[in-house]
Design a protein around this motif. Structure first.
Motif, short mmCIF file in Angstrom:
data_model
loop_
_atom_site.label_atom_id
_atom_site.label_comp_id
_atom_site.label_asym_id
_atom_site.label_seq_id
_atom_site.Cartn_x
_atom_site.Cartn_y
_atom_site.Cartn_z
N VAL A 145 -9.32 -1.56 29.29
CA VAL A 145 -10.35 -2.36 28.61
C VAL A 145 -11.26 -3.02 29.63
O VAL A 145 -12.49 -3.03 29.47
CB VAL A 145 -9.69 -3.43 27.70
CG1 VAL A 145 -10.72 -4.46 27.26
CG2 VAL A 145 -9.05 -2.78 26.49
N LEU A 146 -10.68 -3.57 30.68
CA LEU A 146 -11.47 -4.24 31.71
C LEU A 146 -12.35 -3.27 32.46
O LEU A 146 -13.51 -3.56 32.77
CB LEU A 146 -10.54 -4.97 32.68
CG LEU A 146 -9.72 -6.11 32.08
CD1 LEU A 146 -8.62 -6.55 33.05
CD2 LEU A 146 -10.63 -7.30 31.74
N LEU A 147 -11.81 -2.10 32.79
CA LEU A 147 -12.57 -1.11 33.55
C LEU A 147 -13.75 -0.57 32.74
O LEU A 147 -14.88 -0.52 33.24
CB LEU A 147 -11.65 0.03 33.98
CG LEU A 147 -10.52 -0.35 34.94
CD1 LEU A 147 -9.55 0.81 35.13
CD2 LEU A 147 -11.06 -0.80 36.29
N THR A 148 -13.50 -0.17 31.51
CA THR A 148 -14.59 0.35 30.68
C THR A 148 -15.59 -0.75 30.34
O THR A 148 -16.80 -0.52 30.30
CB THR A 148 -14.05 0.98 29.39
OG1 THR A 148 -13.21 0.03 28.71
CG2 THR A 148 -13.25 2.23 29.69
N GLY A 149 -15.07 -1.95 30.11
CA GLY A 149 -15.95 -3.06 29.77
C GLY A 149 -16.91 -3.41 30.89
O GLY A 149 -18.09 -3.68 30.66
N LYS A 150 -16.42 -3.37 32.13
CA LYS A 150 -17.28 -3.68 33.27
C LYS A 150 -18.38 -2.64 33.42
O LYS A 150 -19.54 -2.97 33.69
CB LYS A 150 -16.43 -3.74 34.54
CG LYS A 150 -17.19 -4.26 35.76
CD LYS A 150 -17.53 -5.72 35.63
CE LYS A 150 -18.20 -6.26 36.88
NZ LYS A 150 -18.62 -7.67 36.72
N ALA A 151 -18.04 -1.37 33.23
CA ALA A 151 -19.04 -0.30 33.33
C ALA A 151 -20.10 -0.44 32.23
O ALA A 151 -21.30 -0.28 32.48
CB ALA A 151 -18.36 1.07 33.26
N CYS A 152 -19.65 -0.72 31.01
CA CYS A 152 -20.60 -0.86 29.90
C CYS A 152 -21.48 -2.08 30.06
O CYS A 152 -22.65 -2.08 29.65
CB CYS A 152 -19.85 -0.90 28.57
SG CYS A 152 -19.11 0.70 28.11
N GLU A 153 -20.94 -3.15 30.66
CA GLU A 153 -21.76 -4.34 30.94
C GLU A 153 -22.90 -3.97 31.88
O GLU A 153 -24.04 -4.42 31.71
CB GLU A 153 -20.88 -5.42 31.57
CG GLU A 153 -21.61 -6.73 31.87
CD GLU A 153 -22.35 -6.72 33.19
OE1 GLU A 153 -23.45 -7.33 33.27
OE2 GLU A 153 -21.86 -6.10 34.16
#
Length: 325
Positions: free
Chosen positions: A116-124
């Motif tokens: 969740v953190l990894l994908t969230g950072k990329a999408c941010e």
């Protein structure tokens, strides 16, 4: 062209190399690209011949036409601290949790939190805009996990959104999935012309499609140059040994008498041609399998001298020639 380009592939297919070359290709003509690493291997730093990447966005290359490539190696622990500060304003309390080991526990034990953190950072990074309202990055390229777990990795926020029905976690997970399941995203699969990578690619595409995730292109990496085509291989199978020996002799490779240098070359050459024919047939079979996937198919050459920074720019040029960027 989708703004988030996710690159996955079976281990050993060169997915990190293809992701790096894609970031360079997309940055052509003044564009700005962010290349994101999520596996903690520092593969991007090695390819661009630079020091290990910190948890910050750092310019690592200039593309033809003045574009820029930035890179980010996402650290899940630091990403969680960012998350806690963004949604819960913990500040110093977040740092205290890190000292107590709670952050490490959350990112290694709690199911799905790390992804969740990894994908969230990329999408941010995909959504981020400057003060003038323009996107900070024209494209974000993610060097993603291998094909075997790419669907679960990208789809984890759907699971989290279902578990957390309300609140900031639910909202964040939904926001991430809106990006990942939209036209803003394309998931590319890297493979080789070999049976196992091709089969894993086909399976991965089926899983991505079943999950409603947008599949982009198939990139066949490390394609060997064609030495003999099908017609030439047909001649090799029917050419008499004596004729081949005479041809070698005529080319200046020794006399044609029995036991001569030219005749001694015949068997090794025929053996090598046989090995090439077997590989050629296998590669043609795998091309046929990939052709049935109904996706754009691109082939990238094997760089005989190995992969270095110059080779990376060469692959980026090839990607642009093929219209990928």
């Amino acid at each position: 062209m989708s703004r988030l380009q996710v690159v996955s592939g079976k281990g050993g297919t060169g997915k990190t190399t293809v992701a790096a070359a894609l970031a360079l290709a997309l940055a052509t003509a003044g564009k700005r690209t962010l290349l994101v690493e999520v596996e903690g291997r520092q593969g991007i730093a090695q390819l661009f011949e630079t020091e290990a990447l910190p948890y910050e966005e750092r310019k690592i290359a200039v593309a033809p036409g003045g574009g820029e490539v930035y890179a980010l190696a996402i650290d899940p622990e630091l990403a969680l601290l960012d998350y806690l500060q963004m949604f819960y304003k913990l500040g110093g309390a977040g740092r205290a949790l890190k000292k107590l080991g709670a952050i490490d526990f959350a990112t290694t034990i709690a199911p799905g939190v790390r992804d969740v953190l990894l994908t969230g950072k990329a999408c941010e990074a995909v959504r981020r805009k400057d003060r003038a309202g323009r996107f900070v990055y024209d494209y974000v390229v993610m060097d993603a996990p291998p094909t075997g777990r790419i669907t679960r990795f990208l789809n984890v926020n759907d699971e989290v959104a279902g578990l957390a029905r309300i609140g900031p976690i639910h909202n964040q997970a939904q926001a991430v999935m809106r990006v990942l399941k939209s036209r803003e995203t394309a998931v590319h699969l890297v493979t080789l012309l070999e049976e196992m990578p091709v089969q894993e690619t086909a399976d991965g595409i089926a899983e991505l499609r079943a999950a409603g995730l947008p599949v982009g292109r198939v990139m066949v990496n490390m394609v060997r140059p064609e030495v003999l085509d099908a017609e030439d291989l047909g001649r090799v199978r029917t050419l008499p040994r004596a004729s081949l020996a005479r041809a070698l002799s005529a080319a200046g490779l020794g006399g044609a008498r029995r036991g001569g240098h030219a005749e001694r070359l015949v068997d090794p050459l025929l053996d090598q041609a046989g090995q090439y024919a077997a590989r050629y047939e296998l590669e043609q079979e795998q091309r046929a399998v990939l052709g049935e996937l109904d996706l754009p198919l691109h082939e990238l050459p094997l760089l005989i001298e190995g992969m270095d920074l110059a080779g990376l720019y060469e692959l980026a040029t090839e990607l642009r020639k093929q219209g990928i960027a």
